[in-house]
Design a protein around this motif. Sequence first.
Motif, PDB file in Angstrom:
ATOM      1  N   ALA A 148       0.824  -1.198   0.000  1.00 33.80           N
ATOM      2  CA  ALA A 148       0.000   0.000   0.000  1.00 33.80           C
ATOM      3  C   ALA A 148       0.856   1.245   0.000  1.00 33.80           C
ATOM      4  CB  ALA A 148      -0.888   0.009   1.231  1.00 33.80           C
ATOM      5  N   ASP A 149       0.333   2.319  -0.571  1.00 38.18           N
ATOM      6  CA  ASP A 149       1.036   3.594  -0.603  1.00 38.18           C
ATOM      7  C   ASP A 149       0.697   4.418   0.620  1.00 38.18           C
ATOM      8  OD1 ASP A 149       1.185   4.504  -4.089  1.00 38.18           O
ATOM      9  OD2 ASP A 149       2.724   3.802  -2.731  1.00 38.18           O
ATOM     10  N   PHE A 150       1.689   4.946   1.230  1.00 36.58           N
ATOM     11  CA  PHE A 150       1.482   5.885   2.317  1.00 36.58           C
ATOM     12  C   PHE A 150       2.241   7.151   1.980  1.00 36.58           C
ATOM     13  CE2 PHE A 150       0.868   1.782   4.231  1.00 36.58           C
ATOM     14  CZ  PHE A 150      -0.321   1.973   4.905  1.00 36.58           C
ATOM     15  N   LEU A 185       1.744   0.012   8.072  1.00 38.00           N
ATOM     16  CA  LEU A 185       1.814   0.859   9.249  1.00 38.00           C
ATOM     17  C   LEU A 185       0.636   0.705  10.199  1.00 38.00           C
ATOM     18  CD1 LEU A 185       3.085   4.159   7.604  1.00 38.00           C
ATOM     19  CD2 LEU A 185       4.409   2.285   8.572  1.00 38.00           C
ATOM     20  N   THR A 186      -0.531   0.357   9.696  1.00 37.81           N
ATOM     21  CA  THR A 186      -1.714   0.365  10.559  1.00 37.81           C
ATOM     22  C   THR A 186      -2.587  -0.855  10.330  1.00 37.81           C
ATOM     23  OG1 THR A 186      -3.109   1.511   8.971  1.00 37.81           O
ATOM     24  CG2 THR A 186      -1.768   2.882  10.415  1.00 37.81           C
ATOM     25  N   ASP A 187      -3.416  -1.119  11.343  1.00 39.70           N
ATOM     26  CA  ASP A 187      -4.407  -2.183  11.206  1.00 39.70           C
ATOM     27  C   ASP A 187      -5.457  -1.826  10.158  1.00 39.70           C
ATOM     28  OD1 ASP A 187      -3.245  -3.862  12.999  1.00 39.70           O
ATOM     29  OD2 ASP A 187      -4.517  -3.305  14.694  1.00 39.70           O
ATOM     30  N   GLU A 188      -5.697  -0.527   9.955  1.00 41.31           N
ATOM     31  CA  GLU A 188      -6.677  -0.102   8.949  1.00 41.31           C
ATOM     32  C   GLU A 188      -6.254  -0.561   7.563  1.00 41.31           C
ATOM     33  OE1 GLU A 188      -5.731   1.795  11.448  1.00 41.31           O
ATOM     34  OE2 GLU A 188      -7.654   2.054  12.490  1.00 41.31           O
ATOM     35  N   GLU A 189      -4.960  -0.447   7.256  1.00 45.64           N
ATOM     36  CA  GLU A 189      -4.489  -0.880   5.942  1.00 45.64           C
ATOM     37  C   GLU A 189      -4.576  -2.398   5.813  1.00 45.64           C
ATOM     38  OE1 GLU A 189      -4.005   0.697   3.259  1.00 45.64           O
ATOM     39  OE2 GLU A 189      -3.405  -1.114   2.213  1.00 45.64           O
ATOM     40  N   ALA A 190      -4.286  -3.100   6.913  1.00 45.93           N
ATOM     41  CA  ALA A 190      -4.431  -4.554   6.899  1.00 45.93           C
ATOM     42  C   ALA A 190      -5.868  -4.939   6.588  1.00 45.93           C
ATOM     43  CB  ALA A 190      -4.000  -5.140   8.241  1.00 45.93           C
ATOM     44  N   MET A 191      -6.814  -4.228   7.214  1.00 46.67           N
ATOM     45  CA  MET A 191      -8.219  -4.533   6.983  1.00 46.67           C
ATOM     46  C   MET A 191      -8.626  -4.226   5.550  1.00 46.67           C
ATOM     47  SD  MET A 191      -9.312  -5.966   9.579  1.00 46.67           S
ATOM     48  CE  MET A 191     -10.970  -6.099   8.915  1.00 46.67           C
ATOM     49  N   ALA A 192      -8.043  -3.177   4.954  1.00 43.06           N
ATOM     50  CA  ALA A 192      -8.361  -2.862   3.556  1.00 43.06           C
ATOM     51  C   ALA A 192      -7.966  -4.015   2.651  1.00 43.06           C
ATOM     52  CB  ALA A 192      -7.643  -1.579   3.131  1.00 43.06           C
ATOM     53  N   GLN A 193      -6.792  -4.588   2.888  1.00 43.75           N
ATOM     54  CA  GLN A 193      -6.356  -5.740   2.093  1.00 43.75           C
ATOM     55  C   GLN A 193      -7.239  -6.954   2.349  1.00 43.75           C
ATOM     56  OE1 GLN A 193      -1.981  -6.355   1.451  1.00 43.75           O
ATOM     57  NE2 GLN A 193      -1.882  -5.149   3.327  1.00 43.75           N
ATOM     58  N   LEU A 194      -7.564  -7.178   3.622  1.00 39.84           N
ATOM     59  CA  LEU A 194      -8.379  -8.334   3.970  1.00 39.84           C
ATOM     60  C   LEU A 194      -9.781  -8.240   3.375  1.00 39.84           C
ATOM     61  CD1 LEU A 194      -7.345  -8.871   7.697  1.00 39.84           C
ATOM     62  CD2 LEU A 194      -6.632 -10.181   5.687  1.00 39.84           C
ATOM     63  N   TYR A 252      -1.231 -11.368  11.758  1.00 42.34           N
ATOM     64  CA  TYR A 252      -2.161 -11.885  10.755  1.00 42.34           C
ATOM     65  C   TYR A 252      -1.487 -12.881   9.812  1.00 42.34           C
ATOM     66  CZ  TYR A 252      -5.168  -7.937  12.093  1.00 42.34           C
ATOM     67  OH  TYR A 252      -5.955  -7.034  12.785  1.00 42.34           O
ATOM     68  N   HIS A 253      -0.359 -13.444  10.207  1.00 45.09           N
ATOM     69  CA  HIS A 253       0.397 -14.303   9.289  1.00 45.09           C
ATOM     70  C   HIS A 253      -0.378 -15.537   8.850  1.00 45.09           C
ATOM     71  CE1 HIS A 253       1.019 -16.480  13.096  1.00 45.09           C
ATOM     72  NE2 HIS A 253       1.294 -17.526  12.356  1.00 45.09           N
ATOM     73  N   TYR A 254      -1.352 -15.935   9.653  1.00 45.93           N
ATOM     74  CA  TYR A 254      -2.117 -17.155   9.362  1.00 45.93           C
ATOM     75  C   TYR A 254      -3.220 -16.932   8.324  1.00 45.93           C
ATOM     76  CZ  TYR A 254      -5.525 -14.855  12.359  1.00 45.93           C
ATOM     77  OH  TYR A 254      -6.401 -13.952  12.883  1.00 45.93           O
ATOM     78  N   VAL A 255      -3.587 -15.684   8.052  1.00 47.46           N
ATOM     79  CA  VAL A 255      -4.749 -15.386   7.211  1.00 47.46           C
ATOM     80  C   VAL A 255      -4.649 -16.005   5.812  1.00 47.46           C
ATOM     81  CG1 VAL A 255      -5.999 -13.521   6.046  1.00 47.46           C
ATOM     82  CG2 VAL A 255      -5.441 -13.325   8.476  1.00 47.46           C
ATOM     83  N   PRO A 256      -3.510 -15.890   5.097  1.00 47.14           N
ATOM     84  CA  PRO A 256      -3.453 -16.516   3.767  1.00 47.14           C
ATOM     85  C   PRO A 256      -3.703 -18.024   3.798  1.00 47.14           C
ATOM     86  CG  PRO A 256      -1.668 -14.945   4.029  1.00 47.14           C
ATOM     87  CD  PRO A 256      -2.299 -15.096   5.369  1.00 47.14           C
ATOM     88  N   TYR A 257      -3.218 -18.694   4.841  1.00 47.51           N
ATOM     89  CA  TYR A 257      -3.432 -20.137   4.934  1.00 47.51           C
ATOM     90  C   TYR A 257      -4.897 -20.472   5.204  1.00 47.51           C
ATOM     91  CZ  TYR A 257       1.634 -20.517   5.058  1.00 47.51           C
ATOM     92  OH  TYR A 257       2.970 -20.433   4.741  1.00 47.51           O
ATOM     93  N   VAL A 258      -5.551 -19.639   5.992  1.00 49.68           N
ATOM     94  CA  VAL A 258      -6.988 -19.833   6.210  1.00 49.68           C
ATOM     95  C   VAL A 258      -7.733 -19.683   4.896  1.00 49.68           C
ATOM     96  CG1 VAL A 258      -9.048 -18.882   7.325  1.00 49.68           C
ATOM     97  CG2 VAL A 258      -6.924 -19.098   8.625  1.00 49.68           C
ATOM     98  N   GLY A 259      -7.353 -18.668   4.111  1.00 53.73           N
ATOM     99  CA  GLY A 259      -7.994 -18.460   2.818  1.00 53.73           C
ATOM    100  C   GLY A 259      -7.796 -19.635   1.877  1.00 53.73           C
ATOM    101  N   SER A 260      -6.574 -20.167   1.813  1.00 52.50           N
ATOM    102  CA  SER A 260      -6.318 -21.306   0.922  1.00 52.50           C
ATOM    103  C   SER A 260      -7.038 -22.557   1.409  1.00 52.50           C
ATOM    104  CB  SER A 260      -4.812 -21.575   0.816  1.00 52.50           C
ATOM    105  OG  SER A 260      -4.278 -21.997   2.058  1.00 52.50           O
ATOM    106  N   PHE A 261      -7.135 -22.724   2.729  1.00 54.38           N
ATOM    107  CA  PHE A 261      -7.865 -23.867   3.275  1.00 54.38           C
ATOM    108  C   PHE A 261      -9.342 -23.789   2.904  1.00 54.38           C
ATOM    109  CE2 PHE A 261     -10.574 -25.503   6.700  1.00 54.38           C
ATOM    110  CZ  PHE A 261     -10.217 -26.843   6.687  1.00 54.38           C
ATOM    111  N   LEU A 262      -9.935 -22.609   3.069  1.00 59.56           N
ATOM    112  CA  LEU A 262     -11.351 -22.449   2.744  1.00 59.56           C
ATOM    113  C   LEU A 262     -11.600 -22.702   1.270  1.00 59.56           C
ATOM    114  CD1 LEU A 262     -12.262 -19.277   4.843  1.00 59.56           C
ATOM    115  CD2 LEU A 262     -12.946 -21.648   5.285  1.00 59.56           C
TER     116      LEU A 262
END
Length: 351
Positions: A148-150, A185-194, A252-262
């Motif tokens: 993301a751009d900041f 930098l922020t949880d907000e940007e993480a949520m935007a990606q998620l 949030y390192h586990y999130v991609p693996y959860v996505g691939s599992f689903l």
Amino acid sequence: MSSSPPLDCGSGGGDTAFKGLRIASLFIIWASSSFAATFPIVAHRSRVINLPLAVFETAKYFGSGVIIATGFIHLLAPGISELTSPCLGAAWQGYPYALALALLSSFSIFIVEVIAFRIGTAKLKKLGIQHDPHGHAVGAYTAHGPEADFLPDPASGDHGHSDLEKAGKGSGADHSSDSKQELLLTDEEAMAQLIGVAILEFGVILHSVLIGLTLAVDASFKVLFVVIVFHQMFEGLGVGTRLANLILPSKYHYVPYVGSFLYGITTPIGIAVGLGIRTTYNPGSTQATLVSGILDSLSAGILLYTGFVELLAHEFLFSPEMREASLGKLLYALACMMLGLALMALLGKWA
């Protein structure tokens, strides 16, 4: 007097032949889908599997084509066919409901993203961070892409360098997963990606459950089975590459693996459910046609919005890297995308 509806509009039941192979297909598709969706994540993070960046870029552009073709050929076209089926009666014939539902889901996702970005941008502004969601100013980092751009807040007096550039200087030229995570930098940007990847997964998962149900009871099982294996692998590669390119804080390192599992488990779940109700479930029945048509149409809108806006627009139009790339690199990226699109569209001849 009105004519009687086609025989397959009744409740009935699906085809019960090849029961053993249908059960085996559950595990085969689970393994192949999971591998296709998980391998890009493992390869991206592994220090042992050292694949060139070009491999990931190829998979990314190929996957974009796959996702867009899935929306048009594997979702919107069946949705139109199902919602104009004679089984649904004359009331469904006088309006393009499938297209309206696709339109509805596309704009619903758009409105959700507008609201999410306004909330996220307001929170970032309070922290003195100015966020460019399209990546116009610095690097090829976009809100829905890998990073993301900041941009510096003009009020902060830091006009020379962005936070992204300063983070990049601190980590040198290292583009490993660990160093990229420091740019977030922020949880907000993480949520935007998620949110972006969750929208993509939601549309794909609905589709995967439906094709699993169909595979469990369809009379043309052998051809459909082979086609769906390739279908799920191509689609899984596209989803897995997107998940691999997520840059998230370590928590949030586990999130991609959860996505691939689903992704890997949804089609097998559909197959299992279909096998369980195969004596009563008829995919051509009025109820099944209606439900499938509505879900296919809604999913089509989601994938088309995601494909054109989140993927193509941000990868080609809003990416400074691609705008400044050589003609050869641009043509190669377009060729990869068209190959994914063509192969997935071709599979639509059989499924």
